[in-house]
Design a protein around this motif. Structure first.
Motif, mmCIF file in Angstrom:
data_model
loop_
_atom_site.group_PDB
_atom_site.id
_atom_site.type_symbol
_atom_site.label_atom_id
_atom_site.label_comp_id
_atom_site.label_asym_id
_atom_site.label_seq_id
_atom_site.Cartn_x
_atom_site.Cartn_y
_atom_site.Cartn_z
ATOM 1 N N GLU A 77 41.776 37.510 46.955
ATOM 2 C CA GLU A 77 40.552 37.801 46.201
ATOM 3 C C GLU A 77 40.497 39.249 45.731
ATOM 4 O OE1 GLU A 77 38.218 35.919 44.805
ATOM 5 O OE2 GLU A 77 39.549 34.313 45.459
ATOM 6 N N ALA A 78 41.025 40.169 46.518
ATOM 7 C CA ALA A 78 41.044 41.581 46.117
ATOM 8 C C ALA A 78 41.949 41.774 44.906
ATOM 9 C CB ALA A 78 41.512 42.450 47.274
ATOM 10 N N ILE A 79 43.117 41.119 44.930
ATOM 11 C CA ILE A 79 44.056 41.202 43.811
ATOM 12 C C ILE A 79 43.424 40.628 42.553
ATOM 13 C CG2 ILE A 79 46.281 40.397 42.952
ATOM 14 C CD1 ILE A 79 46.498 42.450 45.255
ATOM 15 N N ILE A 80 42.805 39.469 42.685
ATOM 16 C CA ILE A 80 42.190 38.794 41.539
ATOM 17 C C ILE A 80 41.060 39.640 40.971
ATOM 18 C CG2 ILE A 80 40.797 36.787 40.886
ATOM 19 C CD1 ILE A 80 42.504 35.212 42.994
ATOM 20 N N THR A 81 40.236 40.197 41.842
ATOM 21 C CA THR A 81 39.111 41.010 41.384
ATOM 22 C C THR A 81 39.586 42.193 40.550
ATOM 23 O OG1 THR A 81 37.720 40.390 43.265
ATOM 24 C CG2 THR A 81 37.180 42.459 42.160
ATOM 25 N N ASP A 82 40.615 42.881 41.019
ATOM 26 C CA ASP A 82 41.122 44.040 40.280
ATOM 27 C C ASP A 82 41.709 43.631 38.926
ATOM 28 O OD1 ASP A 82 40.359 45.758 42.257
ATOM 29 O OD2 ASP A 82 42.356 46.051 43.097
ATOM 30 N N LEU A 83 42.495 42.569 38.903
ATOM 31 C CA LEU A 83 43.115 42.149 37.648
ATOM 32 C C LEU A 83 42.086 41.591 36.673
ATOM 33 C CD1 LEU A 83 46.383 40.549 39.043
ATOM 34 C CD2 LEU A 83 46.154 42.726 37.838
ATOM 35 N N ARG A 84 41.039 40.966 37.204
ATOM 36 C CA ARG A 84 39.956 40.496 36.334
ATOM 37 C C ARG A 84 39.247 41.690 35.693
ATOM 38 N NH1 ARG A 84 36.671 36.503 39.588
ATOM 39 N NH2 ARG A 84 38.385 35.076 39.061
ATOM 40 N N ALA A 85 39.011 42.732 36.489
ATOM 41 C CA ALA A 85 38.360 43.933 35.957
ATOM 42 C C ALA A 85 39.228 44.597 34.894
ATOM 43 C CB ALA A 85 38.070 44.914 37.095
#
Length: 347
Positions: free
Chosen positions: A146-154
């Motif tokens: 989820e941390a990886i996804i959140t950063d790449l989404r941002a």
């Protein structure tokens, strides 16, 4: 899906600016000339090449966060590319972006770097940023999904404000996403129209089939027949599960079988597969052994007919360096690419 050669004849061909030349005398202008004369239509522009060219033309080293100075150099590179009829297809490699702890200085610096690189993209006229799956050790970053996804989404949302795209690449030594399936699962979860894949024949075969630390050059945790069965299944899954329009480019290179094998430990902050990637990657049909045609066919079976980009790091079979003239070398790379395309056709 049948892969007709006629469908491959118009595949656009690119060359990574960082993957040609033997030393400081092989300057960026000379590299661009060789790439253009060989018939390639575009380059992946490497950020270190911008810094090196800046030092060449100004006589002073340019810091990687001195964006006003970098912009001036980037404009000169754009002019050079225009003179040589080369499009700047992508800016690369944007590394170690995702996973830093929220509120940390590292995370703030990562997003500041993203903003600076977007300014470079604007100056050079490219709409695509390559992001390599981070190789920062797990004990330093938050490698939870989820941390990886959140950063790449941002990051995708920041890029979308300028109509830019994020090409996410699996690096076979990555901490959390060494294979095509891992990056594809992340890209699906990011769920942004401007976030897709940068696939690579070396990175894919090098994560699932090859191993530079073994005598055979293969992953030896299973039998060779089981390895081949698994690899074929993986390529079939890639072909059937990834939409062609979510692949933004395919990078092309092979790998030498390293003899003696590399030590199975991190040296100078590089894991074995990272060292393999850095120095042991020839063009197709020039001494490598990976099943790179199988990777390309799987990608083409998705319907993808976008950029094929030569990205090779050929320091010879021993990784100690290789001397060559850039013009003939680039011409050989084009001939290799054309042979590769023909061999990937099934009809």
């Amino acid at each position: 899906m049948s892969i007709t050669y006629s469908s491959l004849e118009k595949v656009p061909l690119s060359y990574a600016s960082c993957s040609i030349g033997c030393g400081p005398t092989d300057t960026l202008p000379l590299r661009l000339e060789a790439i253009s004369e060989a018939g390639f239509r575009a380059i992946e522009l490497s950020f270190p090449d911008i810094l090196d060219f800046g030092e060449q033309i100004t006589g002073n080293a340019i810091k990687p966060d001195d964006y006003p100075a970098i912009m001036s150099v980037a404009m000169e590179i754009r002019k050079l590319c225009e003179e040589h009829r080369l499009k700047i297809m992508m800016l690369q490699p944007f590394a170690n972006f995702e996973g830093w702890q929220k509120g940390s200085v590292n995370r703030e610096e990562a997003f500041a770097r993203a903003t600076g690189w977007m300014e470079i993209m604007n100056v050079v006229g490219t709409d695509m940023l390559q992001v390599g799956a981070t190789d920062t050790p797990e004990h330093i970053i938050n490698s939870e999904r989820e941390a990886i996804i959140t950063d790449l989404r941002a990051l995708s949302d920041l890029l979308a404000k300028r109509n830019y795209r994020l090409a996410y690449e699996n690096w076979c030594w990555s901490t959390h996403a060494p294979g095509w399936k891992e990056v594809w699962e992340i890209v699906k979860a990011v769920d942004r129209p401007n976030c897709g894949l940068c696939l690579d024949t070396f990175q894919t075969a090098g994560s699932e089939w090859g191993d530079p630390t073994t005598e055979s050059g293969l992953i030896e945790s299973v039998s060779q027949s089981e390895l081949e069965k698994r690899f074929k299944s993986s390529m079939d899954e890639l072909a059937s599960s990834v939409p062609g329009d979510k692949i933004y480019l395919l990078q092309i290179s092979d790998a030498y079988k390293v003899s003696p094998p590399l030590e199975d430990k991190t040296i100078d902050a590089l894991r074995p597969r990272g060292r393999w990637s850095h120095d042991y990657r020839p063009m197709p049909y020039d001494g490598g052994y990976l099943p790179i045609e199988d990777v390309a066919r799987a990608v083409l079976r998705t319907g993808f007919r976008g950029w094929f980009s030569m990205e090779i790091f050929d320091s010879g079979p021993q990784g100690t360096g290789k001397k060559y003239e850039m013009g003939p070398f680039a011409s050989r790379a084009m001939a290799s690419m054309q042979k590769f395309l023909k061999n990937c056709a099934t009809d």
